[in-house]
Design an enzyme around this catalytic site. Sequence first.
Site, PDB file in Angstrom:
ATOM      1  N   TYR A 179       0.818  -1.210   0.000  1.00 34.42           N
ATOM      2  CA  TYR A 179       0.000   0.000   0.000  1.00 34.42           C
ATOM      3  C   TYR A 179       0.856   1.266   0.000  1.00 34.42           C
ATOM      4  O   TYR A 179       0.445   2.300  -0.502  1.00 34.42           O
ATOM      5  CB  TYR A 179      -1.014  -0.014   1.155  1.00 34.42           C
ATOM      6  CG  TYR A 179      -2.302  -0.681   0.728  1.00 34.42           C
ATOM      7  CD1 TYR A 179      -3.211   0.008  -0.064  1.00 34.42           C
ATOM      8  CD2 TYR A 179      -2.578  -1.990   1.047  1.00 34.42           C
ATOM      9  CE1 TYR A 179      -4.378  -0.592  -0.506  1.00 34.42           C
ATOM     10  CE2 TYR A 179      -3.739  -2.611   0.602  1.00 34.42           C
ATOM     11  CZ  TYR A 179      -4.640  -1.900  -0.173  1.00 34.42           C
ATOM     12  OH  TYR A 179      -5.789  -2.496  -0.626  1.00 34.42           O
ATOM     13  N   HIS A 229      -6.278  -2.492   6.625  1.00 37.45           N
ATOM     14  CA  HIS A 229      -5.536  -3.456   5.813  1.00 37.45           C
ATOM     15  C   HIS A 229      -4.562  -4.304   6.629  1.00 37.45           C
ATOM     16  O   HIS A 229      -3.762  -5.050   6.074  1.00 37.45           O
ATOM     17  CB  HIS A 229      -4.788  -2.741   4.684  1.00 37.45           C
ATOM     18  CG  HIS A 229      -5.711  -2.212   3.625  1.00 37.45           C
ATOM     19  ND1 HIS A 229      -6.569  -3.025   2.936  1.00 37.45           N
ATOM     20  CD2 HIS A 229      -5.938  -0.951   3.163  1.00 37.45           C
ATOM     21  CE1 HIS A 229      -7.274  -2.295   2.077  1.00 37.45           C
ATOM     22  NE2 HIS A 229      -6.919  -1.037   2.208  1.00 37.45           N
ATOM     23  N   ARG A 234      -7.264 -12.103  -2.482  1.00 42.16           N
ATOM     24  CA  ARG A 234      -7.819 -11.153  -3.441  1.00 42.16           C
ATOM     25  C   ARG A 234      -7.141 -11.379  -4.773  1.00 42.16           C
ATOM     26  O   ARG A 234      -5.989 -11.811  -4.827  1.00 42.16           O
ATOM     27  CB  ARG A 234      -7.513  -9.731  -2.942  1.00 42.16           C
ATOM     28  CG  ARG A 234      -8.129  -8.647  -3.773  1.00 42.16           C
ATOM     29  CD  ARG A 234      -7.698  -7.261  -3.314  1.00 42.16           C
ATOM     30  NE  ARG A 234      -8.401  -6.269  -4.112  1.00 42.16           N
ATOM     31  CZ  ARG A 234      -8.149  -4.971  -4.076  1.00 42.16           C
ATOM     32  NH1 ARG A 234      -7.232  -4.489  -3.271  1.00 42.16           N
ATOM     33  NH2 ARG A 234      -8.817  -4.146  -4.842  1.00 42.16           N
TER      34      ARG A 234
END
Lengths: 744, 744
Positions: A269, A422, A447
């Site tokens: 991220y 997250h 994912r």
Amino acid sequence: MRGFINIVTIVLLLGTLASSQHPILNLTAEEVTEINGSLGSVPLFDQQLEVVKSQVDAAIAGGIDVPIPKDMAGGYTHGKHKENYKLMQKAGNLYQITGDESYAAFVKEMLMEYAEMYPNIGRHPANKSYATGKIFWQCLNDANWLVFTSQAYDCIYDYLTESERNKLEADLFIPMADFLSIENPRFFNRIHNHSTWANAAVGMIALAMDNDSLLQKALHGMEDDGIDPNEVDNDGGYIKREGVYQAGFFAQLDFAFSPDGYFAEGPYYQRYAIFPFLAFSYALHNSKPELDIFNYRDAILKKATHALLLLTDGKGNFFPVNDAMKGMSYQAYELITAVDIIYSLDANDELLLDWAALQDQVTLNGAGFITAKALMDHTPKLPAKISQNFNDGVDGTEGGVTVLRNGGLEVLFKYSTQGMGHGHFDRLSYGMYDDSGEIIQDYGAVRWVNIDQKAGGRYLPENKTFGKKTIGHNALVVNRQSHFNSQVKEADDNHPDFLYSDFSDSQVNMVSAIEKNAYDNTDMQRTLFLIDDDSSESTIMIDVLQATSTQANNYDLPMWFTGQFLKGNIDCPKSLTMLSPLGEDDGYQHIWKESSCKLTEDNYQFNWLTNLRFYSATFVAEQGDQVILGRNGANDPNFNLRPDPVIIHRRDGVKSTTFLTMVESHGQYSSVTEIPINPYPKYHKLRLDYDKDGYIMCSFESDDTEWQLLYCSTSTDETKQHKIKVDGESYKWTGVYQLTKNSK
Amino acid sequence: MRGFINIVTIVLLLGTLASSQHPILNLTAEEVTEINGSLGSVPLFDQQLEVVKSQVDAAIAGGIDVPIPKDMAGGYTHGKHKENYKLMQKAGNLYQITGDESYAAFVKEMLMEYAEMYPNIGRHPANKSYATGKIFWQCLNDANWLVFTSQAYDCIYDYLTESERNKLEADLFIPMADFLSIENPRFFNRIHNHSTWANAAVGMIALAMDNDSLLQKALHGMEDDGIDPNEVDNDGGYIKREGVYQAGFFAQLDFAFSPDGYFAEGPYYQRYAIFPFLAFSYALHNSKPELDIFNYRDAILKKATHALLLLTDGKGNFFPVNDAMKGMSYQAYELITAVDIIYSLDANDELLLDWAALQDQVTLNGAGFITAKALMDHTPKLPAKISQNFNDGVDGTEGGVTVLRNGGLEVLFKYSTQGMGHGHFDRLSYGMYDDSGEIIQDYGAVRWVNIDQKAGGRYLPENKTFGKKTIGHNALVVNRQSHFNSQVKEADDNHPDFLYSDFSDSQVNMVSAIEKNAYDNTDMQRTLFLIDDDSSESTIMIDVLQATSTQANNYDLPMWFTGQFLKGNIDCPKSLTMLSPLGEDDGYQHIWKESSCKLTEDNYQFNWLTNLRFYSATFVAEQGDQVILGRNGANDPNFNLRPDPVIIHRRDGVKSTTFLTMVESHGQYSSVTEIPINPYPKYHKLRLDYDKDGYIMCSFESDDTEWQLLYCSTSTDETKQHKIKVDGESYKWTGVYQLTKNSK
């Protein structure tokens, strides 16, 4: 609504009155002149120019499509709008660099189509986000659009007539900036990567339009956002951070990174978040040099860029902690941008040039041009990577991560803060890597980003039920329950603590951290020693995991080794005709139980083969200990999980206890020569000789050497003298630990 | 024993009387002179020389160890003796090329140690082979030893004194040659790769010693071997081939390969077998040019070398049919030797130079020198690969294999003979590959070669119970039973038949073959069409599998797709909390049943992602059809199997039937850009419009095109006119098939 109307009015006034130089966001007029005069003489830049040209030329030939928003990520309209903003940005750059007006015309035409559409669309029909967008299913993507499009608009600003600009600003840019801020305070006014995108989007279009009021909002946030402190986003993260009232871009710079440049959600991220930080900062650097943005907070963006590059494994992939997709790497466009921009500010940063050489790509802006030019005189070497700590928390006191690098292995030890929505519940976990890839894996997120077949590319239900759970990580599970009982709020409120690290000895690098809040009544301390045995091809990791508890617990210590199980020293046969899940909840329900047995020897040792390398692990067993071999995939109705293997060291019904584990990298195999080199470990007889009052003595041996590790886990004083008595014999050492090796 | 003594006597006489030029096996004196004069001027050769030098220098520095034989493959003594013969061969070459006597001394010293040991050891203690060796657990490895060592001995022949030579020959070489022939007729007198090694070993040491009687035995075999025709080897293969009474090297050349150079066991073993063929032939070429060995049987060794290179996938790995280990490739030393030797005989064979350039290595002999020199003036390109048939059987009439190559895909279609003990029961199976690797896999052998942890590297029990079984392949299973009821003898006695192929059309390449013996009362015909759709990025395979039966059968058609199942068009959820095996025997007992459902639509279509590529398969469903998703690993007590996925199309209780399947390659994904390109297939609505009397009409469509395939499976006449009437409409075509594409 009164405030909204006022701001629009002011903005329109400013928009028409102000005048400034263009381009200024991603390129400056001076840079354009220099680049233009050097075309054909800077190979990497020229090459990049050709690549981008052929992409944009093909798009121009294919015609423009601005579809009415409809699809989720993975669907057509989502992909098309994403493609459109990237094309506009590229075409804008091309117009400036080549002077070819067809590129400007392309951007203009597309923008006009957006300006026609935008006033007529409401929120996106998907309605699946805590902050639903208009062009996309979430505001986040709308902000992406505006960041890139601001650069495109800036590039063709002078090509447009005043009335064209007025139309675009009134019908498209200002409404969108307002939508992303005033109309979506939850999205705009957080300390979060989403808000960084929002701030950058609003700030960059403000700079392109020379709109100071929007710029101030982008830089300092909205004062009154009316957000309830208990609100959460789609990932379960809290919108507001306790005790933090600031917002806007400066607040992101203040709060997003630790002083070492670490980002709490992890490098995957951080890679995503750093782009708006850099794109907006670069625009501010060009247009508002007085802000000296790249020196803000002790040059935090430079630190964040370096941190990112160093948080990669031997293949250049980011360590996949928390919600992370594997395979994302230093080759991502965000990192190419970051390397170029940060290098362009400091020509002495040769490490970045080494990374740029590996990337073999540059951005089409002034920074990319400087980097490409510098590479012409640079003899690249592999970027240096060493063992390193990265602190976490705004003031650097809330744990962190450590990369141990020694003897060809890399170990990422995680004792950072939760990482908001997250984050995974994996305090004191680690992952092990060599230059061929993952050896002991962090599963990452459940994912398949942008892959429509997998729920439109969104996080899958198994991310919550398995991906985030403690048993899915190389972390200690107490009483079959995840850390913090899987409560994000509690986990966010508490952090592990860094205790000590020592990278000064080339033979051994070590680190220790402690976690006191994941469980009631049970503390955990983990200390990892990564030992390069110069006299052999082996590298050894000694893992000392101390659990201190006032109550009897059931402990599980999983190890998610990758590849093929070869053989263990105890016959622990696999279930032949029936598989059941290992448990009913907390992630256990997703693991098929393949094998289990009681440990009857002092050591349980097994080998595995992964990426054609041989590894072995040795567990010190206590009376009643078990090992369980399992595989992912139970309770997974849609084939969302990878069928990965795990081995679990189980110790039930004890209070305080120490798990002592050794992992050895010892050999390799070739499918072409079919020759195994060192298929068996060199080290065995791992013993926990002493374990009392925080003092640990352990030993292990090879055929010709004996090793002894003396360790005091309770003091970090490097001058303190320690003494323990084991079986009547005294052992003394100074400082935290002492590792000795003797010939037999 | 009388014969034995006589031969030894003659050999000793010949050995001392004869005199000839040395070296002559792997290098000639003339070549040595030329190489010596060119050192430093042929880069690839020089580079290779340095690599080998540093290996041998290190070994010399490390000292010699000739341990008493004890271990199986994977163990120390096995590895050491293997290392020793390779080192001796290299040191011998180095002595000749550099003139440095320390290399000769190293070989001599090691040989003397072997000569000391050999008379004092009996058969290897492991006693696990049908032909137990002395230095190794099987004669095969002893023969390997002698092939390499013959070259070493030949290189230092003139360096040794006569009495040294006499000692080595009397105590080591002649006893070993006798051991590998007279004392092990089952090993020496077969038509088999084992015997090729035996013949080459005996023949090459005969040439080195100039011993004609041994040479004749090597070339023509032993006349009276007394082998029972029912004897089998460790792999279950028959020692004797029915109707074949010849033996020796010429017989191997006569019977081992088909006229196209295909080897019945498959390319993995062909790679292994070709080395002794070439090493011995090269020695004969140098010493007995009158035999013209490389033109023997229409230059069969050249054809075999080309066949091997063309039986590789896009990564250069051999198609892993039958007992094969994956990852073995054109980079194996056997192939480097083959490319160099065959190229050195024909400087016009530029294709081999392209392969040599890819190998980027040469052998340290005259052939390697010629190749390295030729590469200096050669601009390498990727070696050309096209669709091609390779017939099987000594006269080329016993089936074969076909590689279809089109639109970026490669399909290996297998309709070859059984391949003796290493054959699998997979008539009419196929494997699919793209340049990233395997898409629809052939499992290969259940074995971990040389990895001691896995039963010493030998074939594992699951090779017999799963690896060879039909359900473990992409082949039709009738009544849940393997072809030929898994009987090697019957399978060896019967072969499928090639019917037709057509590679003349760039849009579609096709092949058809038939199998009439695998099952009683049921014949199978399979026809594969590989279609490159120029107008899209898709490549399509149409698979027409016709089963003709006089009885009602239960059919299973497995597809061992690789990678991650994404989504199917029918909701077929995975078993959540319990897994059981799919059956009780014939390989089914090794497959966990993960999911199954009745097919309720006309088509079952699903997608998967492998190596970051998107693939889809579409099955035409009949009333009552099922799909089953499974995964390997049941009844596998020692974790010997890989946990690979399979999908099975099941059709029970019908007589004659046709399985129509479409596989489409349509897209790709990047973990760095996270952009999926064409994640969904372009083609759907697969229909079997007509299926009668061997006539097939099928169709499929995309959003804008309709395709129709008309096919007559019973005639191979390319001029014949066909006509069928479907739903009142007439369809006509000429030749075997007609593929048409129309816009909608």
